[in-house]
Scaffold this motif. Structure first.
Motif, short mmCIF file in Angstrom:
data_model
loop_
_atom_site.label_atom_id
_atom_site.label_comp_id
_atom_site.label_asym_id
_atom_site.label_seq_id
_atom_site.Cartn_x
_atom_site.Cartn_y
_atom_site.Cartn_z
N GLU A 182 0.80 -1.22 0.00
CA GLU A 182 0.00 0.00 0.00
C GLU A 182 0.84 1.28 0.00
N SER A 183 1.92 1.30 0.76
CA SER A 183 2.72 2.53 0.85
C SER A 183 3.36 2.89 -0.50
N LYS A 220 0.53 3.97 -3.22
CA LYS A 220 0.05 5.35 -3.09
C LYS A 220 0.92 6.33 -3.88
N THR A 270 9.76 9.31 -2.00
CA THR A 270 9.15 9.91 -0.82
C THR A 270 9.69 11.33 -0.67
#
Length: 181
Positions: free
Chosen positions: A24-25, A28, A43
């Motif tokens: 999921e991270s 996204k 990130t």
């Protein structure tokens, strides 16, 4: 306008299907270049870390060389000379450093596993523009941030380049999903 909304809906559908494969991270952060090819955006901490390493390396070297000139010079105008040297190096070193790392991976990017690429299609910045990109990253962005902190508004790079997560994008490339449908 309708096309852009359809593209966003398609990207959301692709992200849903990628969750079991990438987690999921990472999912996204899956985005699409302007040409529709998928990538994983780095990130904020990795992009900031890469920028910080490059800025400290380039700007720190300029300051250190100015201080070295001041410490080793017998010239009566050594303060002015060291200031001119440091100021000149604030422009020259980012250009040289960027041209040396024209593949979009300076020391900061290597340490954070990121790469600066063109937002249009994910291609590398290239030697012709890499020096200018590094000058913007190490000198002009810090000046703009200082202006923004002083009430000057937000900083916008214009969306010409993006920082990608290299290993996560490589894992994305191993899936069946390459482009936004």
């Amino acid at each position: 306008m309708i096309y852009e909304q359809d593209r966003l809906n398609s990207l959301d559908q692709v992200r849903e299907q990628l969750k079991p494969m990438l987690g999921e991270s990472v999912t996204k952060r899956v985005k699409a270049y302007k040409d529709g090819t998928l990538y994983v955006e780095s990130t904020m901490s990795a992009a900031l870390g890469a920028w910080l390493v490059d800025s400290v390396l380039v700007n720190g070297t300029a300051i250190a060389l100015g201080v070295l000139y001041y410490a080793g010079s017998t010239d009566p105008n050594k303060a002015a000379g060291s200031f001119v040297i440091a100021l000149s190096l604030f422009v020259v070193l980012p250009l040289l450093y960027g041209w040396f790392y024209g593949n979009g991976r300076g020391v900061g990017a290597l340490l954070t596993d990121t790469r600066l690429v063109r937002a249009r299609d994910g291609s590398r910045v290239g030697l012709a523009k890499a020096g200018w990109a590094m000058l913007i990253r190490t000198l002009l962005i810090p000046l703009a941030l200082l202006g923004a902190l002083g009430g000057g508004g937000s900083v916008d790079a214009g969306g010409v380049r993006v920082s990608i997560d290299v290993p996560a994008t490589a894992r994305l490339r191993m899936t069946a999903f390459q482009r936004v449908p």
